[in-house]
Every structure is written in structure tokens, then in C-alpha cells.
Design a protein around this motif. Structure first.
Motif, PDB file in Angstrom:
ATOM      1  N   CYS A  58       5.951  95.229 185.453  1.00 29.65           N
ATOM      2  CA  CYS A  58       7.127  95.361 186.308  1.00 29.65           C
ATOM      3  C   CYS A  58       8.041  96.460 185.760  1.00 29.65           C
ATOM      4  N   CYS A  66      11.817  94.722 184.963  1.00 33.13           N
ATOM      5  CA  CYS A  66      12.114  93.839 183.821  1.00 33.13           C
ATOM      6  C   CYS A  66      11.089  93.937 182.704  1.00 33.13           C
ATOM      7  N   CYS A  73       7.626  89.167 191.204  1.00 33.97           N
ATOM      8  CA  CYS A  73       7.771  89.083 189.754  1.00 33.97           C
ATOM      9  C   CYS A  73       8.457  87.766 189.376  1.00 33.97           C
ATOM     10  N   CYS A  93      12.067  88.811 187.545  1.00 35.14           N
ATOM     11  CA  CYS A  93      13.186  89.464 188.226  1.00 35.14           C
ATOM     12  C   CYS A  93      13.072  89.437 189.745  1.00 35.14           C
TER      13      CYS A  93
HETATM   14 FE    FE Z   1      10.302  91.949 186.961  1.00 32.60          FE
END
Ligand code: FE
Length: 235
Positions: free
Chosen positions: A200, A203, A220, A223
Motif C-alpha cells: 500500500c 500506509c 487495505c 488505511c
Molecule cells: Fe494502506
């Protein structure tokens, strides 16, 4: 001129700031907690004006701070750092205590906690700087404090856009090397085949098990970002 890389040399820790108003708990992650006086013991913290936690601290004049240890999982940091208290019960994922004013503080992975009564609020642009007297302080555990440098370099963490040190996604630290690259993966033409994973870009969370790509409805777990925010990596 302002060279943004100059800001990267500033060191800081990672802390959870928590508050409560009319039964509603909220919290966020910061790297802006600083002791600014010894007598009376005084802390300051800068919080983004758009955070729900900021509104609560302004309204109640109180907050708690937990100093995180190095073992703090990304899930805990992600919950407090990349979600809003408006639509997420951040306290459902961790053990919580309450100080003498009924303000909650996070116990899990805490090295120490502070209870602060705000004495001064300063408008500093994107953030409010809250200055306050420490009314309670205690040690919660042993270990090393989680620094922002460790968070970035070892845990692969990213800077949320609302952080005081956010520089437009211009990360202060390089991403960590894939864990296996210094072992089997480093042997040219030999060793185990590399595994495809997805990281990701918001994050830093790494997802495995989808060699052909993440599903369109993937989200995700840290986040909440969609698959378009993930980049392909090899482990
Ligand atoms: Fe994330």
C-alpha cells in the motif's frame, strides 16, 4: 528557499493522543509530542485542525498521550493514524485505561502515559499547538520507544497527509528492503522463487496471496485504500 529535506533531519517519537467528549472517545497518532518545561511539567502537541481528536481536545481541554514501543503493530498505528474517529471505534482493537478525569488512554504497547490539562492553544496554520500541564504520568511497560525513523525505515510506515511533518508524500526515509532479499532471494539464479506481494502506497501495508493482482473490491485493512493504491513488489 526552503529545502524540505532539511526537515527530514528532525527526530521524533510516535505517540497516541486520546481524548473524550460526552462519552465519545477519539484518538490519533502524532510525532509532535514534546516536553517544553520541567516545572510545572509541561507538554505540547500539535494536532491537525481536521482531526476529530483536535475538536475534542479544544472542547474539553484535556488529552492523554501514550508513548509507543518498537513492537507496536502496524495495525494499531494504522487504526489510529489512517482512520477517522468519526466512523471508526479505534479503541475496539486495543486495551484501554482511563485517567482520573475519565479520559481514555491506550495501554497496549505503551511505555508510558501522560494526562495533560491544556493551558494554552496556539493556532499554527494547519495545526493547533496545545500546551498543557501534566496532571498524571506513569510507566506502562519496558522496551525501546518507537521513533519516527524506526517507523519509516524498519516498519515501512508512511506519513499520513494530515501529519505535521507531511511533505506532499515526499517520504523522509526510503522504503525497507524486502525481507528475503538478503537471504535466498539474493542468490542469482538460485534459491526459492520470489513471491509477488502488493504494498500500500498510503500506509505501507504488504498483502500477499494475490499473485495475479488484488481484487477490484479489495480494501487495505490498515488505511482503507483501494487496489489502485497498491504497488507490486517481490519478496
Ligand atoms: Fe494502506
Amino acid at each position: 528557499m526552503i529545502n524540505r529535506k532539511a526537515f527530514h533531519s528532525l527526530s521524533s517519537g510516535l505517540y497516541l493522543i486520546t481524548a473524550k467528549k460526552e462519552g465519545r472517545q477519539c484518538g490519533c497518532v502524532v510525532n509532535t509530542l514534546v516536553q517544553v518545561a520541567s516545572e510545572p511539567p509541561t507538554l505540547s502537541v500539535a494536532l491537525n485542525k481536521e482531526n476529530a481528536t483536535t475538536d475534542t481536545v479544544r472542547a474539553t481541554g484535556r488529552f492523554c498521550a501514550t508513548v509507543l514501543d518498537q513492537e507496536t503493530p502496524m495495525e494499531l498505528i494504522g487504526t489510529f493514524g489512517f482512520h477517522s474517529s468519526v466512523d471508526t471505534d479505534k479503541f475496539a482493537v486495543c486495551k484501554v485505561g482511563a485517567d482520573g478525569s475519565e479520559v481514555p488512554y491506550v495501554v497496549d504497547h505503551g511505555l508510558a502515559r501522560f494526562s495533560v490539562r491544556v493551558t494554552e492553544t496556539i493556532d499554527v496554520g494547519s495545526h493547533y499547538l496545545f500546551v498543557g500541564v501534566v496532571e498524571e504520568a506513569d510507566v506502562l511497560g519496558d522496551g525501546d520507544a518507537l521513533t519516527y525513523a524506526y517507523y519509516h525505515a524498519i516498519k515501512g510506515g508512511k506519513t499520513p497527509p494530515k501529519a505535521a511533518t507531511y511533505n506532499g508524500g515526499d517520504e523522509a526515509f526510503s522504503a525497507p528492503a524486502p525481507a528475503a532479499s538478503s537471504e535466498s532471494g539474493a542468490i542469482d539464479g538460485e534459491g526459492a522463487p520470489k513471491r509477488v506481494a502488493w504494498r500500500c502506497s498510503i500506509c505501507g501495508y504488504i498483502e500477499e496471496g494475490y499473485p495475479d493482482g488484488l481484487p477490484a473490491d479489495y480494501m487495505c485493512p490498515i488505511c482503507g485504500a483501494g487496489p489502485e493504491m497498491f504497488e507490486r513488489i517481490e519478496l
